[in-house]
Design an enzyme around this catalytic site. Structure first.
Site, PDB file in Angstrom:
ATOM      1  N   LYS A 379       0.839  -1.198   0.000  1.00  0.00           N
ATOM      2  CA  LYS A 379       0.000   0.000   0.000  1.00  0.00           C
ATOM      3  C   LYS A 379       0.876   1.251   0.000  1.00  0.00           C
ATOM      4  O   LYS A 379       1.772   1.397   0.817  1.00  0.00           O
ATOM      5  CB  LYS A 379      -0.910  -0.031   1.239  1.00  0.00           C
ATOM      6  CG  LYS A 379      -1.858  -1.224   1.245  1.00  0.00           C
ATOM      7  CD  LYS A 379      -2.603  -1.377   2.564  1.00  0.00           C
ATOM      8  CE  LYS A 379      -1.683  -1.816   3.671  1.00  0.00           C
ATOM      9  NZ  LYS A 379      -2.417  -2.192   4.917  1.00  0.00           N
ATOM     10  N   THR A 411      -8.828   8.401   8.706  1.00  0.00           N
ATOM     11  CA  THR A 411      -8.354   7.217   7.983  1.00  0.00           C
ATOM     12  C   THR A 411      -8.099   6.045   8.923  1.00  0.00           C
ATOM     13  O   THR A 411      -7.459   5.062   8.541  1.00  0.00           O
ATOM     14  CB  THR A 411      -7.061   7.539   7.225  1.00  0.00           C
ATOM     15  OG1 THR A 411      -6.074   8.023   8.155  1.00  0.00           O
ATOM     16  CG2 THR A 411      -7.300   8.591   6.145  1.00  0.00           C
ATOM     17  N   THR A 414      -8.155   1.937   7.882  1.00  0.00           N
ATOM     18  CA  THR A 414      -8.100   1.698   6.437  1.00  0.00           C
ATOM     19  C   THR A 414      -7.407   0.372   6.107  1.00  0.00           C
ATOM     20  O   THR A 414      -7.867  -0.389   5.257  1.00  0.00           O
ATOM     21  CB  THR A 414      -7.378   2.837   5.706  1.00  0.00           C
ATOM     22  OG1 THR A 414      -6.116   3.078   6.351  1.00  0.00           O
ATOM     23  CG2 THR A 414      -8.196   4.110   5.738  1.00  0.00           C
ATOM     24  N   GLY A 415      -6.287   0.097   6.776  1.00  0.00           N
ATOM     25  CA  GLY A 415      -5.558  -1.134   6.495  1.00  0.00           C
ATOM     26  C   GLY A 415      -6.353  -2.369   6.862  1.00  0.00           C
ATOM     27  O   GLY A 415      -6.423  -3.335   6.084  1.00  0.00           O
ATOM     28  N   CYS A 416      -6.960  -2.347   8.058  1.00  0.00           N
ATOM     29  CA  CYS A 416      -7.787  -3.474   8.497  1.00  0.00           C
ATOM     30  C   CYS A 416      -8.937  -3.699   7.525  1.00  0.00           C
ATOM     31  O   CYS A 416      -9.212  -4.831   7.095  1.00  0.00           O
ATOM     32  CB  CYS A 416      -8.367  -3.205   9.887  1.00  0.00           C
ATOM     33  SG  CYS A 416      -7.167  -2.877  11.177  1.00  0.00           S
TER      34      CYS A 416
END
Length: 477
Positions: A379, A411, A414-416
């Site tokens: 990412k 934000t 976002t990764g999860c």
């Protein structure tokens, strides 16, 4: 009866046919076609008998290629014939009325003739170019669609299948996908089989597919287990969960972390998998080395597709992974990752490479693949300039997936949520590249429409993103 992944065995030159087929059955193969012309008769019969035992254990069908007498003698489920073999009537006299007979076809006329003669299913191909056979007849997707409209019996698409191509063949009307080298020649036949098998989940009713999230709890609700369950549920799949830690946190940061012991993590895993099962797994915060090892073991044993988000640091800067857990993640879990989804700081922590552009992201991704990850999505949100560009390494392929950069403090999660969305779309029958692209779209909408909550890094808007995305035309709709 003939549907799903239809695995055709290879010539067994390496002597591992039984091991490979067992792994493929664990991964979701529903029909095994045993093909072995140029071996000793007694060896052929011995292998066929053992394959029949494996198929019965996994509630799968065993089809014998070309030898109806062998199919009859070992009580296989049927026989598959070529255009130059005996007729359906002759084969029926040998194997009996209640067994399956399949015919290889290459045109609408051959398909109609096979159906009229009493075939129970037809194989049609080669749909795509393939190196498995010489002098193939290439028929294409258009002809596959024509055959689907012409015959009523089950249709097996064969030839040159990859997950992306198989997805197109299913959309064209195939009931089953025949694969040879795509599974048998893979270093991990179980996971390769799972890739193909999950494509058929697109036909399921809602909730479509099952996704297990293994992560920590976020008391603020923006990330972790809470974000994952929101994502999975709102996008239309069934969510199960395994808690690895409890956190006291809000939009301002993590106040405290309470780790859950490995034994209880295992109990949660076993309780869910022994009853409900799962199609895909998404892992997030894993802060015990022992838990990492056990999770990796289960992924390997069950040939599951795992989207691994190597969570190391919270949005506010708190460390969420100790050195022992990091070592276990790299040495044990990373090689079981179907897709690894690190951000740039996580890439640097694992590889020592600090990418500054897409070329360096690709270099770092290849390093992660050398460490064992099957596919990698790096990412690029931490890059300072330009659009938000992620790099997807899909086996040997390289893809740049770009979306406009949205300037927002909201934000958190976002990764999860991205990893959970990818796992969800995989469970719903999307091939990996489409799953990643659709998940990226979901996250972009969720950031754009985030509503300020709290006084720090607020959460993204899962609800709005899911509602908007579900009303947009999906690639396989």
């Amino acid at each position: 009866m003939i549907s799903g992944l239809y695995l055709i065995t290879d010539d067994n030159r390496d002597g591992y046919i039984l091991t490979k087929v067992k792994k493929a059955l664990t991964g979701g193969a529903r029909i095994i076609q045993y093909r072995a012309k140029d071996i000793d008769v007694n060896e052929r019969r011995a292998i066929a008998t053992q394959l029949q035992t494996l198929c019965r254990e996994h509630q799968a069908l065993l089809i014998i290629n070309d030898f109806p007498e062998l199919a009859r003698d070992i009580d296989a489920d049927g026989v598959h014939l070529g255009q130059d073999d005996m007729s359906v009537v002759q084969a029926r006299q040998i194997i009996g009325r209640n067994k399956l007979i399949g015919i290889s076809t290459h045109s609408v006329d051959e398909a109609l003739k096979a159906e009229a003669q009493g075939a129970d299913y037809i194989a049609f191909g080669s749909v795509f170019p393939t190196s498995t056979k010489k002098d193939i007849t290439l028929v294409g997707l258009k002809s596959l669609s024509m055959v689907r409209k012409a015959v009523l019996i089950p249709l097996v698409a064969i030839g040159g299948m990859t997950p992306e191509r198989a997805s197109s063949a299913i959309d064209a009307g195939a009931d089953a996908i025949a694969v040879i080298s795509g599974v048998m020649a893979d270093d991990d036949p179980g996971r390769a089989a799972r890739e193909f098998a999950l494509l058929f989940n697109r036909h399921l009713p809602l909730p479509k597919g099952k996704v297990m999230t293994i992560a920590g709890s976020d008391s603020g609700g923006g990330a972790g287990i809470q974000a994952d369950i929101k994502t999975i549920t709102l996008l239309g799949s069934y969510a199960t969960s395994v808690l690895t830690a409890l956190t006291a946190q809000n939009t301002l940061g993590v106040k405290e972390v309470y780790s859950i012991h490995t034994n209880f993590v295992e109990q949660q895993l076993d309780a869910v998998l022994d009853d409900i099962g799962t199609d895909t797994i998404k892992t997030g915060m894993l802060n015990w080395g022992g838990s990492v090892w056990r999770i990796a073991q289960i992924i390997e044993e069950r040939a599951l597709l795992a989207v691994v988000d190597p969570v190391m640091v919270a949005k506010g800067g708190a460390s969420l992974l100790d050195d022992v857990a990091l070592d276990s993640l790299i040495s044990r879990l990373l090689p079981q990752a179907y897709l690894l989804t690190p951000n740039l700081p996580e890439v640097a922590a694992i590889t020592g490479i600090n990418p500054r552009n897409s070329e360096e992201m690709i270099e770092a991704g290849r390093n992660l693949q050398m460490l064992g990850a099957r596919n990698v999505l790096i990412k690029g949100g931490h890059l300072e300039q330009g659009d938000a560009t992620d790099v997807l390494l899909l086996d040997e392929e390289e893809h740049l997936i770009t979306a406009p950069r949205i300037d927002s403090p909201n934000t958190h999660g976002t990764g999860c949520s991205l990893a959970a969305a990818i796992a969800t779309f995989l469970a719903q029958g999307y091939p990996l590249k489409q799953a990643v692209e659709r998940a990226k779209r979901f996250i972009s909408i969720a950031i754009e429409h985030a509503v300020p909550i709290g006084h720090g890094h607020g959460p993204i808007n899962h609800f709005h993103a899911a509602m908007q995305l579900l009303h947009e035309k999906a690639p396989m709709d």
